[in-house]
Design an enzyme around this catalytic site. Structure first.
Site, PDB file in Angstrom:
ATOM      1  N   GLN A   1       0.913  -1.265   0.576  1.00 31.55           N
ATOM      2  CA  GLN A   1      -0.091   0.080   0.414  1.00 31.55           C
ATOM      3  C   GLN A   1       0.992   1.093  -0.281  1.00 31.55           C
ATOM      4  O   GLN A   1       0.301   2.329   0.132  1.00 31.55           O
ATOM      5  CB  GLN A   1      -0.833   0.038   1.293  1.00 31.55           C
ATOM      6  CG  GLN A   1      -1.705  -1.063   1.551  1.00 31.55           C
ATOM      7  CD  GLN A   1      -2.226  -1.242   3.270  1.00 31.55           C
ATOM      8  OE1 GLN A   1      -3.499  -0.591   3.298  1.00 31.55           O
ATOM      9  NE2 GLN A   1      -1.525  -1.738   3.543  1.00 31.55           N
ATOM     10  N   ASN A   2       2.069   0.735   0.131  1.00 30.40           N
ATOM     11  CA  ASN A   2       3.061   2.301   0.151  1.00 30.40           C
ATOM     12  C   ASN A   2       3.453   2.658  -1.172  1.00 30.40           C
ATOM     13  O   ASN A   2       3.558   1.965  -2.444  1.00 30.40           O
ATOM     14  CB  ASN A   2       4.329   1.817   0.998  1.00 30.40           C
ATOM     15  CG  ASN A   2       4.172   1.463   2.341  1.00 30.40           C
ATOM     16  OD1 ASN A   2       3.403   1.322   2.774  1.00 30.40           O
ATOM     17  ND2 ASN A   2       5.267   0.260   3.197  1.00 30.40           N
ATOM     18  N   VAL A   3       3.827   4.173  -1.507  1.00 30.95           N
ATOM     19  CA  VAL A   3       3.765   4.822  -2.304  1.00 30.95           C
ATOM     20  C   VAL A   3       4.897   5.091  -2.323  1.00 30.95           C
ATOM     21  O   VAL A   3       5.701   6.467  -3.548  1.00 30.95           O
ATOM     22  CB  VAL A   3       2.592   5.856  -2.088  1.00 30.95           C
ATOM     23  CG1 VAL A   3       0.852   5.572  -2.473  1.00 30.95           C
ATOM     24  CG2 VAL A   3       3.023   7.167  -1.309  1.00 30.95           C
TER      25      VAL A   3
ATOM     26  N   HIS B   1      -1.825   1.205  -4.644  1.00 28.23           N
ATOM     27  CA  HIS B   1      -1.953   2.772  -4.026  1.00 28.23           C
ATOM     28  C   HIS B   1      -1.214   3.439  -5.127  1.00 28.23           C
ATOM     29  O   HIS B   1      -0.544   4.974  -4.622  1.00 28.23           O
ATOM     30  CB  HIS B   1      -1.763   3.208  -2.416  1.00 28.23           C
ATOM     31  CG  HIS B   1      -2.595   2.397  -1.593  1.00 28.23           C
ATOM     32  ND1 HIS B   1      -2.858   2.461  -0.647  1.00 28.23           N
ATOM     33  CD2 HIS B   1      -3.745   1.819  -2.227  1.00 28.23           C
ATOM     34  CE1 HIS B   1      -4.273   1.572  -0.012  1.00 28.23           C
ATOM     35  NE2 HIS B   1      -4.722   1.991  -0.764  1.00 28.23           N
TER      36      HIS B   1
ATOM     37  N   THR C   1       0.775  -2.287   8.971  1.00 38.17           N
ATOM     38  CA  THR C   1      -0.832  -2.456   8.301  1.00 38.17           C
ATOM     39  C   THR C   1      -1.689  -1.411   9.366  1.00 38.17           C
ATOM     40  O   THR C   1      -1.860  -3.534   9.745  1.00 38.17           O
ATOM     41  CB  THR C   1      -0.593  -2.971   7.015  1.00 38.17           C
ATOM     42  OG1 THR C   1      -2.769  -1.815   6.179  1.00 38.17           O
ATOM     43  CG2 THR C   1      -1.400  -4.017   6.959  1.00 38.17           C
TER      44      THR C   1
ATOM     45  N   PRO D   1       3.713  -3.885  15.588  1.00 33.62           N
ATOM     46  CA  PRO D   1       3.394  -3.912  17.201  1.00 33.62           C
ATOM     47  C   PRO D   1       1.934  -3.209  17.579  1.00 33.62           C
ATOM     48  O   PRO D   1       2.691  -3.560  19.055  1.00 33.62           O
ATOM     49  CB  PRO D   1       4.813  -2.510  17.848  1.00 33.62           C
ATOM     50  CG  PRO D   1       4.448  -1.728  16.176  1.00 33.62           C
ATOM     51  CD  PRO D   1       4.316  -2.925  14.846  1.00 33.62           C
TER      52      PRO D   1
HETATM   53  P1  OAD Z   1      -1.647   3.401   9.495  1.00 30.40           P
HETATM   54  O1  OAD Z   1      -0.934   4.313   9.650  1.00 30.40           O
HETATM   55  O2  OAD Z   1      -2.997   2.976   9.092  1.00 30.40           O
HETATM   56  O3  OAD Z   1      -0.831   2.009  10.122  1.00 30.40           O
HETATM   57  C1  OAD Z   1       0.187   2.143   9.905  1.00 30.40           C
HETATM   58  C2  OAD Z   1       0.835   0.904  10.753  1.00 30.40           C
HETATM   59  O4  OAD Z   1       1.722   0.223  10.815  1.00 30.40           O
HETATM   60  C3  OAD Z   1       0.320   0.340  12.332  1.00 30.40           C
HETATM   61  O5  OAD Z   1      -0.789  -0.353  12.410  1.00 30.40           O
HETATM   62  C4  OAD Z   1       1.452   0.345  13.357  1.00 30.40           C
HETATM   63  O6  OAD Z   1       1.533  -0.327  14.491  1.00 30.40           O
HETATM   64  C5  OAD Z   1       2.866  -0.084  12.139  1.00 30.40           C
HETATM   65  N1  OAD Z   1       3.542  -0.225  12.463  1.00 30.40           N
HETATM   66  C6  OAD Z   1       4.349   1.293  13.252  1.00 30.40           C
HETATM   67  N2  OAD Z   1       5.376   1.486  13.331  1.00 30.40           N
HETATM   68  C7  OAD Z   1       5.607   0.204  12.520  1.00 30.40           C
HETATM   69  C8  OAD Z   1       6.921  -0.781  12.860  1.00 30.40           C
HETATM   70  N3  OAD Z   1       8.227  -0.516  13.191  1.00 30.40           N
HETATM   71  N4  OAD Z   1       6.947  -2.442  12.296  1.00 30.40           N
HETATM   72  C9  OAD Z   1       5.457  -2.184  11.750  1.00 30.40           C
HETATM   73  N5  OAD Z   1       4.507  -1.762  11.411  1.00 30.40           N
HETATM   74  C10 OAD Z   1       5.026  -1.284  12.365  1.00 30.40           C
HETATM   75  O7  OAD Z   1      -0.308   2.901   7.776  1.00 30.40           O
HETATM   76  P2  OAD Z   1      -1.385   1.805   6.380  1.00 30.40           P
HETATM   77  O8  OAD Z   1      -2.000   0.532   6.599  1.00 30.40           O
HETATM   78  O9  OAD Z   1       0.241   1.708   5.538  1.00 30.40           O
HETATM   79  O10 OAD Z   1      -3.780   5.177   1.732  1.00 30.40           O
HETATM   80  O11 OAD Z   1      -2.520   2.228   5.447  1.00 30.40           O
HETATM   81  C11 OAD Z   1      -3.742   2.367   4.765  1.00 30.40           C
HETATM   82  C12 OAD Z   1      -3.537   3.362   3.790  1.00 30.40           C
HETATM   83  O12 OAD Z   1      -3.757   4.141   4.932  1.00 30.40           O
HETATM   84  C13 OAD Z   1      -2.295   3.962   3.279  1.00 30.40           C
HETATM   85  O13 OAD Z   1      -1.808   3.391   2.232  1.00 30.40           O
HETATM   86  C14 OAD Z   1      -2.898   5.420   3.040  1.00 30.40           C
HETATM   87  C15 OAD Z   1      -3.490   5.598   4.263  1.00 30.40           C
HETATM   88  O14 OAD Z   1      -5.031   6.284   4.251  1.00 30.40           O
HETATM   89  C16 OAD Z   1      -4.267   6.492   1.092  1.00 30.40           C
HETATM   90  O15 OAD Z   1      -3.499   7.300   0.580  1.00 30.40           O
HETATM   91  C17 OAD Z   1      -5.198   5.736   0.002  1.00 30.40           C
END
Ligand code: OAD
Length: 234
Positions: A85-87, A103, A172, A198
């Site tokens: 999902q990363n850009v 994305h 995610t 985490p």
């Molecule tokens: P989020 O910001 O929603 O979630 C990030 C996740 O990463 C959380 O569950 C954290 O607990 C976890 N996290 C943080 N540090 C970490 C680490 N060092 N190792 C492993 N996990 C860690 O981000 P996404 O799930 O990517 O979409 O968000 C999904 C989508 O929502 C994105 O692609 C973007 C956003 O709005 C669009 O822009 C369409």
């Protein structure tokens, strides 16, 4: 094996996740309020500048041990698929060869009017700059809320989730659909689902295994055990 990554994977590279508190200049904005066509229509300069800030952050960032571990998995695991999902393009910069980007990519720009990718435009003080073909506003080639995902990428991601034996969901929050549906889809088709994060997410209770920890620590350790034959990866 199919792997889904989210912004937590790049957190250790210094790229802020979406749902963590924003920092600096952008502390007062919710990403969800900036990443929409409505927001762009309302205030194109603000949205363009937010992405410029993120683009600079990403350009200065380096792939971390989690990205590198996934490169090694791609090389060693038969039928390996990486869906992100990363850009930020950090998987590709780390060396991953085949990456399904759900994305889009922040380093590409497209025309807001015609949706075509634009690589060059005349130097201008105008923010955002204008499309050299139609004069429409330029925008990042990322998927915003209210917009559809690229069809080919989503179809392939669904297929690879349906036919894998192991599905890893890493970094995610598993709340933004349709990407968030992939681990559940994999599980319903019989895959063993492993979550690395985490914090808890809506997937945590459904996953077969949950590893609570930072991807940059957990993935290299999994790789070390896999190389040592202490776990299998298919
Ligand atoms: P989020 O910001 O929603 O979630 C990030 C996740 O990463 C959380 O569950 C954290 O607990 C976890 N996290 C943080 N540090 C970490 C680490 N060092 N190792 C492993 N996990 C860690 O981000 P996404 O799930 O990517 O979409 O968000 C999904 C989508 O929502 C994105 O692609 C973007 C956003 O709005 C669009 O822009 C369409």
């Amino acid at each position: 094996m199919t792997v889904l990554t989210g912004s937590g994977l790049s957190a250790e590279s210094g790229v802020p996740t979406f749902r963590d508190a924003q920092t600096g200049l952008w502390a007062n904005f919710q990403p969800e309020e900036l990443a929409t066509p409505t927001a762009f229509r309302r205030n194109p300069r603000l949205v363009w500048e937010w992405y410029e800030w993120r683009r600079k952050l990403v350009a200065a960032a380096k792939p971390n041990p989690a990205h590198l571990a996934l490169v090694e998995l791609e090389q060693g695991v038969p039928r390996f698929t990486l869906v992100t999902q990363n850009v930020d393009g950090l998987h590709q910069r780390a060396g991953s060869r085949e990456v399904i980007e759900l994305h889009g990519n922040i380093n590409r720009t497209k025309c807001f009017e015609e949706d075509r990718v634009v690589t060059d435009w005349p130097d201008t003080d105008e923010v955002p700059p204008r499309c050299p073909h139609c004069g429409g506003m330029l925008r990042p080639d990322v998927v915003w809320f209210e917009e559809a995902l690229p069809e080919t990428a989503l179809t392939l991601a669904l297929e690879r989730s349906a036919d894998c034996e192991v599905f890893l969901s890493i970094g995610t929050s598993t709340v933004v659909y349709p990407a968030a549906g992939l681990p559940f889809h994999a599980r319903s088709r019989g895959a063993t689902v492993v979550e690395i994060n985490p914090s808890s997410t809506p997937l945590t209770k459904e996953a077969d295994y949950v590893i609570n920890g930072a991807a940059g620590l957990v993935l290299p350790e999994l790789l070390r055990r896999w190389r040592g034959g202490k776990c299998s990866a298919r």
